[in-house]
Design a protein around this motif. Sequence first.
Motif, PDB file in Angstrom:
ATOM      1  N   GLU A 125     -53.594  43.771   3.725  1.00  0.00           N
ATOM      2  CA  GLU A 125     -52.447  43.950   2.911  1.00  0.00           C
ATOM      3  C   GLU A 125     -50.817  43.813   3.689  1.00  0.00           C
ATOM      4  N   LEU A 126     -50.332  42.326   3.584  1.00  0.00           N
ATOM      5  CA  LEU A 126     -49.331  41.875   3.436  1.00  0.00           C
ATOM      6  C   LEU A 126     -48.456  43.786   4.248  1.00  0.00           C
ATOM      7  N   GLY A 127     -47.604  43.299   4.614  1.00  0.00           N
ATOM      8  CA  GLY A 127     -46.534  44.710   4.002  1.00  0.00           C
ATOM      9  C   GLY A 127     -46.444  46.137   4.491  1.00  0.00           C
ATOM     10  N   ARG A 128     -47.754  46.479   5.113  1.00  0.00           N
ATOM     11  CA  ARG A 128     -48.027  47.874   5.543  1.00  0.00           C
ATOM     12  C   ARG A 128     -49.113  47.387   6.776  1.00  0.00           C
ATOM     13  N   ASN A 129     -49.050  48.980   7.819  1.00  0.00           N
ATOM     14  CA  ASN A 129     -50.594  48.655   8.482  1.00  0.00           C
ATOM     15  C   ASN A 129     -51.979  48.400   7.689  1.00  0.00           C
ATOM     16  N   PRO A 130     -52.736  48.573   8.429  1.00  0.00           N
ATOM     17  CA  PRO A 130     -54.219  48.031   8.452  1.00  0.00           C
ATOM     18  C   PRO A 130     -54.110  49.586   8.165  1.00  0.00           C
ATOM     19  N   VAL A 131     -55.360  50.594   7.092  1.00  0.00           N
ATOM     20  CA  VAL A 131     -55.948  51.827   7.348  1.00  0.00           C
ATOM     21  C   VAL A 131     -57.422  51.512   8.129  1.00  0.00           C
ATOM     22  N   ALA A 132     -58.292  52.199   8.405  1.00  0.00           N
ATOM     23  CA  ALA A 132     -59.134  52.696   9.071  1.00  0.00           C
ATOM     24  C   ALA A 132     -59.363  54.675   8.790  1.00  0.00           C
ATOM     25  N   LEU A 133     -60.646  54.036   8.307  1.00  0.00           N
ATOM     26  CA  LEU A 133     -61.123  55.292   8.441  1.00  0.00           C
ATOM     27  C   LEU A 133     -62.262  56.054   9.190  1.00  0.00           C
ATOM     28  N   VAL A 134     -62.518  57.083   9.968  1.00  0.00           N
ATOM     29  CA  VAL A 134     -62.821  57.339  11.073  1.00  0.00           C
ATOM     30  C   VAL A 134     -64.028  58.385  11.039  1.00  0.00           C
ATOM     31  N   GLY A 135     -65.213  58.643  11.154  1.00  0.00           N
ATOM     32  CA  GLY A 135     -66.421  60.043  11.360  1.00  0.00           C
ATOM     33  C   GLY A 135     -67.094  59.437  11.951  1.00  0.00           C
ATOM     34  N   ARG A 136     -67.879  60.577  11.988  1.00  0.00           N
ATOM     35  CA  ARG A 136     -68.733  60.907  13.627  1.00  0.00           C
ATOM     36  C   ARG A 136     -69.654  61.610  12.662  1.00  0.00           C
ATOM     37  N   ASP A 137     -71.040  62.052  13.295  1.00  0.00           N
ATOM     38  CA  ASP A 137     -72.035  62.701  13.675  1.00  0.00           C
ATOM     39  C   ASP A 137     -71.669  63.857  14.058  1.00  0.00           C
ATOM     40  N   PRO A 138     -72.233  65.551  14.884  1.00  0.00           N
ATOM     41  CA  PRO A 138     -72.158  66.072  15.329  1.00  0.00           C
ATOM     42  C   PRO A 138     -71.998  66.213  16.200  1.00  0.00           C
ATOM     43  N   ARG A 139     -72.548  65.271  17.103  1.00  0.00           N
ATOM     44  CA  ARG A 139     -73.039  64.893  18.611  1.00  0.00           C
ATOM     45  C   ARG A 139     -71.735  65.346  19.350  1.00  0.00           C
ATOM     46  N   ALA A 140     -71.862  66.196  20.509  1.00  0.00           N
ATOM     47  CA  ALA A 140     -70.154  66.221  21.128  1.00  0.00           C
ATOM     48  C   ALA A 140     -70.411  65.423  22.272  1.00  0.00           C
ATOM     49  N   SER A 141     -70.887  64.008  22.306  1.00  0.00           N
ATOM     50  CA  SER A 141     -69.173  62.885  22.163  1.00  0.00           C
ATOM     51  C   SER A 141     -68.705  61.819  21.461  1.00  0.00           C
ATOM     52  N   GLY A 142     -69.342  62.420  20.124  1.00  0.00           N
ATOM     53  CA  GLY A 142     -68.698  61.881  19.623  1.00  0.00           C
ATOM     54  C   GLY A 142     -67.182  62.257  19.772  1.00  0.00           C
ATOM     55  N   GLU A 143     -67.071  63.192  20.187  1.00  0.00           N
ATOM     56  CA  GLU A 143     -65.185  63.769  20.280  1.00  0.00           C
ATOM     57  C   GLU A 143     -64.901  63.240  20.687  1.00  0.00           C
ATOM     58  N   PHE A 144     -64.774  62.680  22.079  1.00  0.00           N
ATOM     59  CA  PHE A 144     -64.597  62.426  23.179  1.00  0.00           C
ATOM     60  C   PHE A 144     -64.306  60.964  22.427  1.00  0.00           C
ATOM     61  N   LEU A 145     -65.827  59.833  21.824  1.00  0.00           N
ATOM     62  CA  LEU A 145     -65.613  58.848  21.399  1.00  0.00           C
ATOM     63  C   LEU A 145     -65.116  58.843  20.587  1.00  0.00           C
ATOM     64  N   GLU A 146     -64.710  59.949  19.824  1.00  0.00           N
ATOM     65  CA  GLU A 146     -64.097  59.688  18.241  1.00  0.00           C
ATOM     66  C   GLU A 146     -62.145  58.963  18.550  1.00  0.00           C
ATOM     67  N   ALA A 147     -62.054  59.998  19.678  1.00  0.00           N
ATOM     68  CA  ALA A 147     -60.422  60.314  20.315  1.00  0.00           C
ATOM     69  C   ALA A 147     -60.266  58.376  20.564  1.00  0.00           C
ATOM     70  N   ALA A 148     -61.296  58.298  21.668  1.00  0.00           N
ATOM     71  CA  ALA A 148     -60.958  57.271  22.097  1.00  0.00           C
ATOM     72  C   ALA A 148     -60.663  55.853  21.285  1.00  0.00           C
ATOM     73  N   VAL A 149     -61.621  55.952  19.622  1.00  0.00           N
ATOM     74  CA  VAL A 149     -61.575  54.755  19.124  1.00  0.00           C
ATOM     75  C   VAL A 149     -60.748  55.040  17.808  1.00  0.00           C
ATOM     76  N   VAL A 150     -59.805  56.007  17.886  1.00  0.00           N
ATOM     77  CA  VAL A 150     -59.171  56.579  17.163  1.00  0.00           C
ATOM     78  C   VAL A 150     -57.901  55.687  17.959  1.00  0.00           C
ATOM     79  N   ALA A 151     -57.089  56.312  19.433  1.00  0.00           N
ATOM     80  CA  ALA A 151     -56.436  56.007  20.105  1.00  0.00           C
ATOM     81  C   ALA A 151     -56.823  53.872  20.178  1.00  0.00           C
ATOM     82  N   GLY A 152     -57.764  53.191  20.327  1.00  0.00           N
ATOM     83  CA  GLY A 152     -57.944  51.951  19.808  1.00  0.00           C
ATOM     84  C   GLY A 152     -57.122  51.929  18.681  1.00  0.00           C
ATOM     85  N   LEU A 153     -57.547  52.422  18.122  1.00  0.00           N
ATOM     86  CA  LEU A 153     -56.791  51.078  16.707  1.00  0.00           C
ATOM     87  C   LEU A 153     -55.610  51.595  16.071  1.00  0.00           C
TER      88      LEU A 153
END
Length: 453
Positions: free
Chosen positions: A39-67
């Motif tokens: 919608e115009l007038g606000r930032n887009p909103v993203a929801l980010v989830g993951r499974d419990p893999r250890a690598s999901g922790e750093f990949l989540e950080a990268a995805v969140v930072a990029g978004l």
Amino acid sequence: MGRLFGTDGVRGRANDGLTAELALDLSVAAAHVLGETGELGRNPVALVGRDPRASGEFLEAAVVAGLASAGVDVVRLGVVPTPGVAWLVGHRGADLGVMLSASHNPMPDNGIKFFARGGAKLDDRLEDAIEARMGEAWQRPIGADVGRITEDLEPVEEYIAHLVTSLGADGEDAISLAGLTIVVDGANGAAYRTAPGSLEVQGATVIPIHCSPDGLNINDNCGSTHLGDLQAAVLEHSADLGIAVDGDADRCLCVDAAGNVVDGDQILAVLALAMKDAGTLAHDTVVATVMSNLGFLNAMRDAGITVKQAKVGDRYVLEEMKAGGYVLGGEQSGHVIQSRYATTGDGVLTALHLAARMATTGKSLAELAGVVQRLPQVLINVADVDKSRAASDPAVTAAVSRVTAELGDTGRVLLRPSGTEDLVRVMVEAATEQRAREIGDQLAAVVRGALAK
């Protein structure tokens, strides 16, 4: 360089092919493509989830930072099943969703799946648009225009309430599962709370196994790809059935009271017949894939149900469902889509409705699943070959034509390049397992010789 997106998102070995840098670049490109629907007038909103893999922790950080760097407000959901992210995107009106998971793959792998507004998986057009935007110059937001990051690490109860509501008008009036004893194998994955919790809240006696993720044990000799522990637990506890989801819980396979495996074709047949009886199976049609067993096709024909067959991959099943206005589809591997309640395959939703069918009919899972008389099926993965030539190589196509003519109506053959791995899958169905194995070995040898790199 080949296409980045495969059958189900971008997948690879974490911190090798699938790096933090790639995850960040992908999320920026996805923000530019999918965030444009906001919608115009606000930032887009993203929801980010993951499974419990250890690598999901750093990949989540990268995805969140990029978004966030691209001006997207991000809500971190923590560990939640893939279908939970998809549903929450639609339920909360988010502009996009991201799930970090490699589904049933071993722990060292990981993946990135995107959902568009409404919670739908991306079609090829959107995936290609994201790839095209990677590496492009872009104007970075600054100051108050950068995305903000918040956490909602307890979405599980909200998601369970949605799942239970699918069994009735509301949670309190939903079909009771009291009297059923169910073993639940959570694959030490994303549904370690959701799967047992959803069945327990409806009265089932639940015996959880492999529901203790530590970041390293996901899919480790457990879950829908390793059913031995589930079979043993069902027999040990004299349970009525066992269910096993995979690492991100978008698929479900089952075991009956005698320890026999009930596959996705049989599950799909049980649910199709239940919906036909209830008058809710749109156009009396179910969508399956080219991998579905001939026994499933025969059972549906005998029940007066039309089967539409799509390419392998639950997103292709969903595309066929949308095109024809159908409400049920699935794969032999256990992906089942009930579009009245979900935008993608949902293993926990599938388990709930299968158990509900048992509860309302009073029949055992073996009796219900017995409607499908499966032909023996052999699947051989041929690695280290040029899978791009599988459909065009003269020697391969000639061998397939010859065997198809030999089998006639008593079986079938399918050669399919894997969408997620570098191999060709050879599938053969025949009257006996020995015959299927003989033909499968012959075709695998032809593929291995003709398509050698």
